[in-house]
Motif scaffolding. Sequence first.
Motif, PDB file in Angstrom:
ATOM      1  N   HIS A  35      67.304  48.682   0.751  1.00 54.72           N
ATOM      2  CA  HIS A  35      67.349  49.654  -0.340  1.00 54.72           C
ATOM      3  C   HIS A  35      66.101  49.485  -1.205  1.00 54.72           C
ATOM      4  CE1 HIS A  35      68.701  51.855  -3.845  1.00 54.72           C
ATOM      5  NE2 HIS A  35      69.692  52.340  -3.112  1.00 54.72           N
ATOM      6  N   PRO A  36      65.307  50.550  -1.390  1.00 54.28           N
ATOM      7  CA  PRO A  36      64.040  50.399  -2.095  1.00 54.28           C
ATOM      8  C   PRO A  36      64.159  50.053  -3.577  1.00 54.28           C
ATOM      9  CG  PRO A  36      64.300  52.647  -1.272  1.00 54.28           C
ATOM     10  CD  PRO A  36      65.484  51.878  -0.825  1.00 54.28           C
ATOM     11  N   VAL A  37      65.311  50.302  -4.188  1.00 54.77           N
ATOM     12  CA  VAL A  37      65.475  49.973  -5.605  1.00 54.77           C
ATOM     13  C   VAL A  37      66.088  48.589  -5.776  1.00 54.77           C
ATOM     14  CG1 VAL A  37      66.568  50.624  -7.796  1.00 54.77           C
ATOM     15  CG2 VAL A  37      65.658  52.402  -6.275  1.00 54.77           C
TER      16      VAL A  37
ATOM     17  N   PRO B 192      65.977  56.822  -3.241  1.00 58.13           N
ATOM     18  CA  PRO B 192      67.006  57.030  -2.231  1.00 58.13           C
ATOM     19  C   PRO B 192      68.196  57.775  -2.835  1.00 58.13           C
ATOM     20  CG  PRO B 192      67.033  54.754  -2.989  1.00 58.13           C
ATOM     21  CD  PRO B 192      65.844  55.406  -3.624  1.00 58.13           C
ATOM     22  N   HIS B 193      69.031  58.322  -1.981  1.00 56.87           N
ATOM     23  CA  HIS B 193      70.205  59.059  -2.439  1.00 56.87           C
ATOM     24  C   HIS B 193      71.007  58.152  -3.375  1.00 56.87           C
ATOM     25  CE1 HIS B 193      74.031  61.122  -2.406  1.00 56.87           C
ATOM     26  NE2 HIS B 193      73.504  62.127  -1.718  1.00 56.87           N
TER      27      HIS B 193
ATOM     28  N   ILE C  39      61.904  58.394  -5.539  1.00 58.69           N
ATOM     29  CA  ILE C  39      61.478  59.708  -6.018  1.00 58.69           C
ATOM     30  C   ILE C  39      62.522  60.255  -6.989  1.00 58.69           C
ATOM     31  CG2 ILE C  39      60.929  62.074  -5.309  1.00 58.69           C
ATOM     32  CD1 ILE C  39      60.074  60.951  -2.600  1.00 58.69           C
ATOM     33  N   PRO C  40      62.158  60.738  -8.178  1.00 57.35           N
ATOM     34  CA  PRO C  40      60.814  60.757  -8.725  1.00 57.35           C
ATOM     35  C   PRO C  40      60.381  59.400  -9.281  1.00 57.35           C
ATOM     36  CG  PRO C  40      62.290  61.771 -10.300  1.00 57.35           C
ATOM     37  CD  PRO C  40      63.098  61.416  -9.077  1.00 57.35           C
ATOM     38  N   ASP C  41      61.356  58.586  -9.752  1.00 59.08           N
ATOM     39  CA  ASP C  41      61.039  57.259 -10.284  1.00 59.08           C
ATOM     40  C   ASP C  41      62.339  56.465 -10.421  1.00 59.08           C
ATOM     41  OD1 ASP C  41      62.255  57.930 -12.909  1.00 59.08           O
ATOM     42  OD2 ASP C  41      60.482  59.185 -13.155  1.00 59.08           O
TER      43      ASP C  41
ATOM     44  N   GLU D 262      61.068  56.574   4.006  1.00 64.02           N
ATOM     45  CA  GLU D 262      60.361  55.299   3.934  1.00 64.02           C
ATOM     46  C   GLU D 262      60.954  54.467   2.788  1.00 64.02           C
ATOM     47  OE1 GLU D 262      57.712  54.430   6.085  1.00 64.02           O
ATOM     48  OE2 GLU D 262      57.658  56.329   7.147  1.00 64.02           O
ATOM     49  N   LYS D 263      60.091  53.854   1.969  1.00 63.69           N
ATOM     50  CA  LYS D 263      60.552  53.045   0.833  1.00 63.69           C
ATOM     51  C   LYS D 263      60.319  53.767  -0.486  1.00 63.69           C
ATOM     52  CE  LYS D 263      59.762  48.726   3.246  1.00 63.69           C
ATOM     53  NZ  LYS D 263      59.048  47.455   3.277  1.00 63.69           N
TER      54      LYS D 263
END
Length: 193
Positions: free
Chosen positions: A166-168, A143-144, A115-117, A111-112
């Motif tokens: 990309h979630p970041v 994400p990777h 992890i961990p932060d 998902e979005k």
Amino acid sequence: MKSHNTYHKALIALGANDALESPLMVERLQNALLEMACEKLRVIEVSRFYESPCFPAGIGNDFVNAVALLEVNMTPNDLLQHLHNVEDKSGRIRILRWGTRPLDLDLLAIEKNIIPDAETYNHWRNLSLSTQMERAPDEIILPHPRITDRGFVLLPLRDVAPDWVHPVSGETVDELIGALPPEAIDGVVPIDL
């Protein structure tokens, strides 16, 4: 991230480079997709298969790569362990980081989730290539951290998740591909099956 009765979308990269003939590696990746499917993991869509130059250059044979979109009802750690079990059944032995391997399954994103932060993500994202070759995180990073550098991941990812963001960074997959240097996508070509 809880996963009692909820399925989450996950992206994984698949690769193999232990053979000189692409059809053998494509077959292995297809078998891995069948092997990983279970009650808590559904393969929703698979990209085209791509021939990709070995990365880093000179460390082994060229690769066959793909990306799969999954629905999973597992924690991230359980999913990663499941992927490692499928790799182990293929004969994968972890001796040399990024060495020749019959099967490589990388968890790219769930998902979005970050992890961990974001701080830990950015630490691993900003490591030099030489440090990346020597060190691996002892926890899941999503994400990777290398997804944005790898044409052999982004091109097949676009096949199955063209709207992925990309979630970041907030960049779309097309923006990430457009930002790659030409050498990151040179030689990454779909295989005619």
